[in-house]
Design a protein around this motif. Structure first.
Motif, short mmCIF file in Angstrom:
data_model
loop_
_atom_site.label_atom_id
_atom_site.label_comp_id
_atom_site.label_asym_id
_atom_site.label_seq_id
_atom_site.Cartn_x
_atom_site.Cartn_y
_atom_site.Cartn_z
N GLU A 76 104.48 -47.34 21.43
CA GLU A 76 104.99 -47.89 22.69
C GLU A 76 106.52 -47.93 22.66
OE1 GLU A 76 103.62 -51.37 25.69
OE2 GLU A 76 103.96 -52.01 23.61
N GLY A 79 107.87 -44.60 23.43
CA GLY A 79 107.58 -44.06 24.75
C GLY A 79 106.35 -43.17 24.87
N ALA A 82 101.56 -46.77 26.75
CA ALA A 82 101.87 -48.00 27.48
C ALA A 82 100.63 -48.88 27.48
CB ALA A 82 102.28 -47.66 28.91
N GLN A 84 98.46 -51.54 29.53
CA GLN A 84 98.21 -51.91 30.91
C GLN A 84 97.08 -52.93 30.95
OE1 GLN A 84 97.27 -48.27 32.93
NE2 GLN A 84 99.18 -47.30 32.36
N THR A 98 101.61 -42.09 27.97
CA THR A 98 102.66 -41.91 28.98
C THR A 98 102.89 -40.41 29.17
OG1 THR A 98 104.38 -41.86 27.30
CG2 THR A 98 103.81 -44.04 28.24
N GLU A 99 103.79 -40.07 30.04
CA GLU A 99 104.13 -38.64 30.22
C GLU A 99 104.63 -38.05 28.90
OE1 GLU A 99 104.47 -34.93 31.13
OE2 GLU A 99 103.39 -36.37 32.37
#
Length: 155
Positions: A76, A79, A82, A84, A98-99
């Motif tokens: 995390e 990057g 994530a 949620q 994530t992307e």
């Protein structure tokens, strides 16, 4: 006279796997993903496509919940994932890619597909098919007739 027992198949399988993973991570480093470790790739396998809880990730990787939480924290911060809110459990968190995480997966898929095409060109399509079939059979044979549902990192 009994034949001498060997275990070179196990060594060769391990060396082959390690060589491929090392080459993959050299490639990923050159592409800007030098902070991803082999164990993270195993985690990405479980997180794609719909995410997982920390407990589900720990179960899949066959590691402690604490180790899974530390891995999620690491990914995390960099990057790749994530946290949620979980759609069915208000107290739980769903960890999703994530992307950047998906981009790393696409880079991995491209590298491994290219490697398989190279091996197919070298060995021939028939031998590659036989190799895949035999390896699947071997894995299932040593796992009671099923493919394992856990993918424990070995380093």
């Amino acid at each position: 006279m009994e034949p001498t027992p060997t275990y070179d198949l196990t060594i060769l399988l391990g060396l082959g796997f390690r060589s491929i993973i090392d080459a993959l991570h050299e490639h990923l480093t050159a592409r800007g993903y030098g902070d991803v470790r082999p164990a993270h790739g195993f985690a990405f396998t479980r997180l794609a496509p719909a995410g997982a809880t920390g407990n589900e990730l720990a179960e899949f990787l066959d590691i402690t919940k604490q180790a899974a939480s530390e891995m999620i924290d690491y990914l995390e911060r960099r990057g790749y994932v994530a946290r949620q809110p979980h759609p069915q459990d208000r107290r739980g968190k769903l960890v999703t890619l994530t992307e950047r995480g998906w981009s790393c997966i696409r880079e991995t898929e491209a590298f491994l597909s290219h490697l398989e095409r190279q091996l197919t060109a070298e060995l021939g399509a028939e031998r590659m098919h036989t190799l895949r079939t035999d390896l699947r059979h071997l894995v299932m044979l040593v796992n009671g007739g099923t493919l394992p549902q856990k993918f424990r990192p070995t380093w």
